[in-house]
Enzyme design. Structure first.
Site, PDB file in Angstrom:
ATOM      1  N   LYS A 166       0.077   4.267  -0.299  1.00  0.00           N
ATOM      2  CA  LYS A 166      -0.569   5.467   0.279  1.00  0.00           C
ATOM      3  C   LYS A 166      -0.309   6.676  -0.630  1.00  0.00           C
ATOM      4  O   LYS A 166      -0.234   6.505  -1.850  1.00  0.00           O
ATOM      5  CB  LYS A 166      -0.086   5.677   1.721  1.00  0.00           C
ATOM      6  CG  LYS A 166      -0.238   4.401   2.561  1.00  0.00           C
ATOM      7  CD  LYS A 166      -0.036   4.596   4.027  1.00  0.00           C
ATOM      8  CE  LYS A 166      -0.195   3.266   4.739  1.00  0.00           C
ATOM      9  NZ  LYS A 166      -0.039   3.367   6.183  1.00  0.00           N
ATOM     10  N   GLU A 173      -6.792   4.691   7.890  1.00  0.00           N
ATOM     11  CA  GLU A 173      -6.589   6.120   7.615  1.00  0.00           C
ATOM     12  C   GLU A 173      -7.825   6.712   6.962  1.00  0.00           C
ATOM     13  O   GLU A 173      -8.199   7.857   7.223  1.00  0.00           O
ATOM     14  CB  GLU A 173      -5.335   6.307   6.737  1.00  0.00           C
ATOM     15  CG  GLU A 173      -4.065   6.068   7.552  1.00  0.00           C
ATOM     16  CD  GLU A 173      -2.898   5.492   6.771  1.00  0.00           C
ATOM     17  OE1 GLU A 173      -2.894   5.561   5.528  1.00  0.00           O
ATOM     18  OE2 GLU A 173      -1.977   4.958   7.417  1.00  0.00           O
ATOM     19  N   HIS A 230      -9.430   1.226   4.832  1.00  0.00           N
ATOM     20  CA  HIS A 230      -8.167   1.372   5.569  1.00  0.00           C
ATOM     21  C   HIS A 230      -8.398   2.309   6.754  1.00  0.00           C
ATOM     22  O   HIS A 230      -9.182   3.254   6.669  1.00  0.00           O
ATOM     23  CB  HIS A 230      -7.085   1.924   4.632  1.00  0.00           C
ATOM     24  CG  HIS A 230      -5.730   1.893   5.249  1.00  0.00           C
ATOM     25  ND1 HIS A 230      -5.320   2.850   6.148  1.00  0.00           N
ATOM     26  CD2 HIS A 230      -4.708   1.010   5.135  1.00  0.00           C
ATOM     27  CE1 HIS A 230      -4.090   2.543   6.549  1.00  0.00           C
ATOM     28  NE2 HIS A 230      -3.697   1.431   5.955  1.00  0.00           N
ATOM     29  N   GLY A 290       2.657   2.096  10.847  1.00  0.00           N
ATOM     30  CA  GLY A 290       3.629   3.179  10.701  1.00  0.00           C
ATOM     31  C   GLY A 290       4.341   3.551  11.988  1.00  0.00           C
ATOM     32  O   GLY A 290       5.015   4.570  12.076  1.00  0.00           O
ATOM     33  N   GLU A 349      -5.362  -5.053  10.687  1.00  0.00           N
ATOM     34  CA  GLU A 349      -4.312  -4.076  10.963  1.00  0.00           C
ATOM     35  C   GLU A 349      -4.591  -3.377  12.295  1.00  0.00           C
ATOM     36  O   GLU A 349      -5.438  -2.482  12.353  1.00  0.00           O
ATOM     37  CB  GLU A 349      -4.259  -3.019   9.848  1.00  0.00           C
ATOM     38  CG  GLU A 349      -3.992  -3.595   8.486  1.00  0.00           C
ATOM     39  CD  GLU A 349      -3.428  -2.560   7.526  1.00  0.00           C
ATOM     40  OE1 GLU A 349      -2.328  -2.786   7.005  1.00  0.00           O
ATOM     41  OE2 GLU A 349      -4.065  -1.511   7.328  1.00  0.00           O
ATOM     42  N   ASN A 368       0.865  -1.182   0.000  1.00  0.00           N
ATOM     43  CA  ASN A 368       0.000   0.000   0.000  1.00  0.00           C
ATOM     44  C   ASN A 368       0.902   1.233   0.000  1.00  0.00           C
ATOM     45  O   ASN A 368       1.488   1.565   1.019  1.00  0.00           O
ATOM     46  CB  ASN A 368      -0.886  -0.052   1.262  1.00  0.00           C
ATOM     47  CG  ASN A 368      -1.727   1.192   1.434  1.00  0.00           C
ATOM     48  OD1 ASN A 368      -1.833   2.015   0.525  1.00  0.00           O
ATOM     49  ND2 ASN A 368      -2.333   1.324   2.611  1.00  0.00           N
ATOM     50  N   SER A 417       3.503  -2.255  10.329  1.00  0.00           N
ATOM     51  CA  SER A 417       4.959  -2.344  10.506  1.00  0.00           C
ATOM     52  C   SER A 417       5.535  -3.704  10.122  1.00  0.00           C
ATOM     53  O   SER A 417       6.445  -4.210  10.786  1.00  0.00           O
ATOM     54  CB  SER A 417       5.351  -1.968  11.946  1.00  0.00           C
ATOM     55  OG  SER A 417       4.988  -0.633  12.219  1.00  0.00           O
TER      56      SER A 417
END
Ligand code: PGA
Length: 255
Positions: free
Chosen positions: A11, A97, A95, A173, A167, A9, A213
């Site tokens: 992003k 985010e 996702h 991250g 996730e 991904n 991660s």
């Protein structure tokens, strides 16, 4: 055994020139790794160009978002038919985010899954708890809710062909990863929920990725867990070497 699937991904990274370079490097180094399904999710502006570079290769293309309406007055959005026309094989839906910054909910995720499937695009559906939920010990409840909401009214055949990405948001991250055992526990729960809702065949076929991660160094430990069928990789998918190494580590586990 389910076939492992590694997805990168990107992003909001890699404009066209960088995207092309990255994908050419991946083709050179990973196209012939046949034990693993390999997917990359560049930004929208690079999809068409990357699809052309990928033509005839074993690396598949994903979009990072989709709209649930067919067309109309939705400024800034991308319709499912537009992704189908480019030849997107997969789309990342829900996702964390997008849930955090763009108000995506389990209901919109559900609608987007239907629109992707209608256009022959395989959804990679993200679920996962926040740090606060993890610390309060309510991960089970959160996941139960997300699975029920996101997959409402789907058929068992539809669920069987989808990808679910677990996730934990606190691991995205941040450099923190769930331990393989912690991740496995949630993956088992997700598979049990799918079995309860859609039957044991769908549960045994659906592939569940771990994300948060993931790096070359932790890939083998995570992916050797029985219910972890792949990884959704953010940061480490932006470098050819680390992404290829994650794919190689995964392939080694299949022999
Ligand atoms: P990360 O991102 O690998 O950079 O933690 C994963 C993701 O957001 O899918």
């Amino acid at each position: 055994m389910r076939r492992p699937i590694i997805a990168g991904n990107w992003k909001m990274n890699n404009a066209l020139a960088a995207a092309r370079d990255l994908v050419r490097g991946l083709l050179e180094q990973a196209d012939d790794i046949s034990e693993v399904d390999k997917v990359i999710a560049p930004p929208f502006t690079a999809l068409l160009s990357i699809k052309e570079i990928l033509r005839g290769s074993s690396i598949k293309l994903a979009a990072q978002n989709i709209h649930y309406e067919e067309k109309g007055a939705f400024t800034g959005e991308i319709a499912p038919a537009m992704l189908e026309e480019i030849g997107c094989d997969y789309v990342i839906i829900g996702h964390s985010e997008r849930r955090a910054y763009y108000n995506e909910t389990n209901e919109t995720v559900n609608k987007k899954i239907f629109s992707a499937l209608k256009h022959g695009i395989i959804p990679i559906v993200c679920v996962g708890e926040t740090e606060n939920e993890w610390e309060r010990g309510v991960t089970r409840e959160v996941i139960t809710n997300q699975v029920a909401g996101c997959f409402a009214d789907l058929s068992k055949e539809e669920v069987a062909k989808m990808i679910i990405a677990y996730e934990p948001i606190w691991a995205i991250g941040t450099g923190k990863t769930a331990t393989p055992e912690q991740a496995q526990e949630v993956h088992t729960q997700i598979r049990e929920l799918i079995a309860r809702g859609f039957g044991s065949e769908a549960a045994s076929l659906v592939r569940i990725q771990y994300g948060g991660s993931v790096k070359p160094e932790n890939t083998a430990a995570l992916l050797s867990q029985p219910d972890i069928d792949g990884a959704l990789v953010g940061g480490a998918s932006l470098q050819i070497d680390s992404f290829v190494e994650i794919i190689r580590e995964t392939a080694r586990l299949t022999v």
